[in-house]
Every structure is written in structure tokens, then in C-alpha cells.
Design a protein around this motif. Structure first.
Motif, PDB file in Angstrom:
ATOM      1  N   LYS A  60      54.308  37.415  57.652  1.00 47.43           N
ATOM      2  CA  LYS A  60      52.961  37.025  57.248  1.00 47.43           C
ATOM      3  C   LYS A  60      52.054  38.248  57.309  1.00 47.43           C
ATOM      4  CE  LYS A  60      54.121  32.621  57.332  1.00 47.43           C
ATOM      5  NZ  LYS A  60      54.607  32.027  56.121  1.00 47.43           N
ATOM      6  N   LEU A  61      51.117  38.324  56.381  1.00 45.07           N
ATOM      7  CA  LEU A  61      50.113  39.379  56.372  1.00 45.07           C
ATOM      8  C   LEU A  61      48.751  38.749  56.607  1.00 45.07           C
ATOM      9  CD1 LEU A  61      48.793  42.147  55.804  1.00 45.07           C
ATOM     10  CD2 LEU A  61      49.098  41.687  53.349  1.00 45.07           C
ATOM     11  N   ASP A  62      48.086  39.175  57.675  1.00 49.66           N
ATOM     12  CA  ASP A  62      46.736  38.713  57.995  1.00 49.66           C
ATOM     13  C   ASP A  62      45.776  39.874  57.815  1.00 49.66           C
ATOM     14  OD1 ASP A  62      47.626  36.164  58.655  1.00 49.66           O
ATOM     15  OD2 ASP A  62      47.802  36.635  60.798  1.00 49.66           O
ATOM     16  N   ILE A  63      44.749  39.674  56.988  1.00 47.61           N
ATOM     17  CA  ILE A  63      43.743  40.698  56.747  1.00 47.61           C
ATOM     18  C   ILE A  63      42.424  40.203  57.339  1.00 47.61           C
ATOM     19  CG2 ILE A  63      42.454  41.969  54.989  1.00 47.61           C
ATOM     20  CD1 ILE A  63      44.936  41.655  53.156  1.00 47.61           C
ATOM     21  N   TYR A  64      41.896  40.969  58.302  1.00 48.74           N
ATOM     22  CA  TYR A  64      40.638  40.620  58.969  1.00 48.74           C
ATOM     23  C   TYR A  64      39.521  41.483  58.404  1.00 48.74           C
ATOM     24  CZ  TYR A  64      43.443  38.067  62.311  1.00 48.74           C
ATOM     25  OH  TYR A  64      44.300  37.167  62.894  1.00 48.74           O
ATOM     26  N   GLY A  65      38.442  40.828  58.002  1.00 44.07           N
ATOM     27  CA  GLY A  65      37.286  41.541  57.488  1.00 44.07           C
ATOM     28  C   GLY A  65      36.582  40.710  56.440  1.00 44.07           C
ATOM     29  N   ASP A  66      35.440  41.194  56.035  1.00 43.32           N
ATOM     30  CA  ASP A  66      34.665  40.510  55.014  1.00 43.32           C
ATOM     31  C   ASP A  66      34.016  41.583  54.150  1.00 43.32           C
ATOM     32  OD1 ASP A  66      33.615  38.425  53.603  1.00 43.32           O
ATOM     33  OD2 ASP A  66      32.085  37.897  55.080  1.00 43.32           O
ATOM     34  N   GLY A  67      33.643  41.198  52.952  1.00 44.10           N
ATOM     35  CA  GLY A  67      32.990  42.156  52.074  1.00 44.10           C
ATOM     36  C   GLY A  67      33.012  41.694  50.637  1.00 44.10           C
ATOM     37  N   PRO A  68      32.503  42.535  49.749  1.00 50.04           N
ATOM     38  CA  PRO A  68      32.321  42.140  48.357  1.00 50.04           C
ATOM     39  C   PRO A  68      33.615  41.857  47.587  1.00 50.04           C
ATOM     40  CG  PRO A  68      31.772  44.466  48.660  1.00 50.04           C
ATOM     41  CD  PRO A  68      31.984  43.884  50.019  1.00 50.04           C
ATOM     42  N   LEU A  69      34.744  42.325  48.051  1.00 42.07           N
ATOM     43  CA  LEU A  69      35.997  42.101  47.324  1.00 42.07           C
ATOM     44  C   LEU A  69      36.760  40.858  47.790  1.00 42.07           C
ATOM     45  CD1 LEU A  69      37.503  45.679  46.843  1.00 42.07           C
ATOM     46  CD2 LEU A  69      36.014  44.361  45.327  1.00 42.07           C
ATOM     47  N   TYR A  70      36.139  40.038  48.628  1.00 40.75           N
ATOM     48  CA  TYR A  70      36.831  38.849  49.140  1.00 40.75           C
ATOM     49  C   TYR A  70      37.401  38.008  47.995  1.00 40.75           C
ATOM     50  CZ  TYR A  70      37.922  34.824  52.062  1.00 40.75           C
ATOM     51  OH  TYR A  70      38.577  33.825  52.718  1.00 40.75           O
ATOM     52  N   GLY A  71      36.580  37.686  47.010  1.00 43.26           N
ATOM     53  CA  GLY A  71      37.016  36.848  45.889  1.00 43.26           C
ATOM     54  C   GLY A  71      38.115  37.495  45.072  1.00 43.26           C
ATOM     55  N   GLN A  72      37.984  38.795  44.808  1.00 46.35           N
ATOM     56  CA  GLN A  72      39.007  39.510  44.040  1.00 46.35           C
ATOM     57  C   GLN A  72      40.344  39.531  44.781  1.00 46.35           C
ATOM     58  OE1 GLN A  72      36.642  43.189  43.206  1.00 46.35           O
ATOM     59  NE2 GLN A  72      37.746  43.057  41.255  1.00 46.35           N
ATOM     60  N   LEU A  73      40.297  39.766  46.068  1.00 46.70           N
ATOM     61  CA  LEU A  73      41.539  39.797  46.850  1.00 46.70           C
ATOM     62  C   LEU A  73      42.171  38.413  46.910  1.00 46.70           C
ATOM     63  CD1 LEU A  73      40.455  42.225  49.707  1.00 46.70           C
ATOM     64  CD2 LEU A  73      41.967  42.722  47.775  1.00 46.70           C
ATOM     65  N   GLU A  74      41.330  37.393  47.020  1.00 45.90           N
ATOM     66  CA  GLU A  74      41.826  36.016  47.018  1.00 45.90           C
ATOM     67  C   GLU A  74      42.537  35.710  45.686  1.00 45.90           C
ATOM     68  OE1 GLU A  74      39.907  32.317  49.264  1.00 45.90           O
ATOM     69  OE2 GLU A  74      38.791  32.920  47.471  1.00 45.90           O
ATOM     70  N   MET A  75      41.948  36.170  44.574  1.00 42.32           N
ATOM     71  CA  MET A  75      42.582  35.975  43.262  1.00 42.32           C
ATOM     72  C   MET A  75      43.899  36.749  43.163  1.00 42.32           C
ATOM     73  SD  MET A  75      39.513  35.664  40.408  1.00 42.32           S
ATOM     74  CE  MET A  75      39.053  37.366  40.509  1.00 42.32           C
ATOM     75  N   LEU A  76      43.938  37.954  43.718  1.00 42.33           N
ATOM     76  CA  LEU A  76      45.167  38.746  43.703  1.00 42.33           C
ATOM     77  C   LEU A  76      46.269  38.055  44.507  1.00 42.33           C
ATOM     78  CD1 LEU A  76      46.730  41.316  42.956  1.00 42.33           C
ATOM     79  CD2 LEU A  76      45.700  42.413  44.987  1.00 42.33           C
ATOM     80  N   ILE A  77      45.913  37.507  45.649  1.00 42.72           N
ATOM     81  CA  ILE A  77      46.874  36.769  46.471  1.00 42.72           C
ATOM     82  C   ILE A  77      47.438  35.585  45.682  1.00 42.72           C
ATOM     83  CG2 ILE A  77      47.110  35.314  48.534  1.00 42.72           C
ATOM     84  CD1 ILE A  77      44.968  37.250  49.829  1.00 42.72           C
ATOM     85  N   ASN A  78      46.568  34.863  44.987  1.00 41.03           N
ATOM     86  CA  ASN A  78      47.021  33.734  44.157  1.00 41.03           C
ATOM     87  C   ASN A  78      47.909  34.217  43.013  1.00 41.03           C
ATOM     88  OD1 ASN A  78      45.723  31.685  45.631  1.00 41.03           O
ATOM     89  ND2 ASN A  78      43.815  32.001  44.517  1.00 41.03           N
TER      90      ASN A  78
END
Length: 177
Positions: A60-78
Motif C-alpha cells: 500500500k502507498l500512503d501519501i500524507y499532505g494537502d495542496g492544490p494537486l489533491y484532485g489531480q492526484l486523485e484522478m491519476l490514482i483512479n
């Protein structure tokens, strides 16, 4: 005789050696920490994770943090079909238990000064994978001894993930160092 009067304060480094009573149990957890911005290279880490053997072997990969790319990274994960393996955990002020439960720490920054996140991970005995672009750490990191230092290319990050995840003895040795 002093030519100027300067009031100075010595600030302690925020890294403290952890004292946790909970015994560490290997759990196939890769962790990364930082602001969700282009500089930190989380997109590269997610892509490398996808290409590696880790998802198929239960990591499992857990990424801790917040910022402007949250949505983009979420889309990449999907897009990479990694919703079961990769989690954006958000910002936490204290991640000591999360680091303690991790097995490997990775920071794929495109540029970096002196990231305390790597030092925190090392204080927990985590073997670290860092990019060559993580500048200031050159003074405390020796490749293959205290961390794996990799080129900032998806295939090189993937190779490091596969190498370290499949070698518990090497994880232990580098983490100890």
C-alpha cells in the motif's frame, strides 16, 4: 569588543528520536509526505508504484499532505486503477504512528532544499528512497548505505521500489544505518 548587538536564539531541530511502545510489525506499507504540489513529484511516485510489483504483492502507498494537486492526484490514482492500493491521507500535524507502521519512505522531489520529512522517516529507522534532486541531503545520505538515491525517472523509481520491497534484510540494514 562586539561591534553589533545581536539577540540570537538557538532553535532545536524539530526531529526527535521516537519512543514508541508499540512493536513494529512489517506491513508492506510505503509512505510519502509533503505538500501536494508539482515539486514533490507524487505523480511520478504513483506512476512508478503502478509499474512496480508492489500493488500485485499487497503493498500500500500512503501519501500524507494537502495542496492544490489533491484532485489531480486523485484522478491519476483512479486512472491507474490504484484506488485499493494508493491513499491520499490528507494533512496530519503528527504522523509518528504512521511512520512507525511504515516499511519504506519515498520522496521523489523534482527539487528540494533540506526536507525534514526524510530525516523524520530516518529517525524511525525507515529505509528511504529519495531523488538525486533532493539537494541538501547529500551531506547526510550515502547511496545504498543510508538511503537509495535514484534518478527522477519513473523506471528508476520503480526499480528502487521493487529492489527494496523484495529485500527485508536490505530494508532493515539501510533503516538501521
Amino acid at each position: 569588543k562586539s561591534i553589533c548587538n545581536i539577540n540570537a536564539v538557538i532553535m532545536k531541530n524539530p526531529i526527535e528520536i521516537p519512543e514508541l511502545s508499540e512493536k513494529k510489525v512489517p506491513g508492506k506499507r510505503l509512505v510519502s509526505v509533503g505538500r501536494l504540489v508539482d515539486q514533490k513529484g507524487f505523480d511520478l511516485l504513483i506512476e512508478a508504484f503502478k509499474e512496480s510489483s508492489l500493488p500485485a504483492t499487497g503493498w500500500k502507498l500512503d501519501i500524507y499532505g494537502d495542496g492544490p494537486l489533491y484532485g489531480q492526484l486523485e484522478m491519476l490514482i483512479n486512472k491507474c486503477d490504484l484506488t485499493q492500493s494508493v491513499k491520499l491521507k490528507g494533512k496530519k500535524s503528527v504522523i509518528d504512528i504512521d511512520l512507525h507502521r511504515a516499511d519504506i519512505f519515498c520522496l521523489c522531489s523534482r527539487f528540494e532544499g533540506f526536507p525534514n520529512a526524510v530525516l523524520e522517516a530516518m529517525s524511525y529507522g525507515l529505509p528511504c528512497i529519495i531523488s538525486k534532486e533532493t539537494g541538501g541531503l547529500k551531506e547526510v545520505i550515502e547511496d545504498m548505505e543510508t538511503a537509495l538515491v535514484v534518478e527522477l525517472k519513473i523506471d528508476k523509481i520503480k526499480e528502487s521500489l521493487d529492489y527494496l520491497s523484495s529485500r527485508p534484510d536490505e530494508q532493515k540494514r539501510i533503516g538501521h544505518n
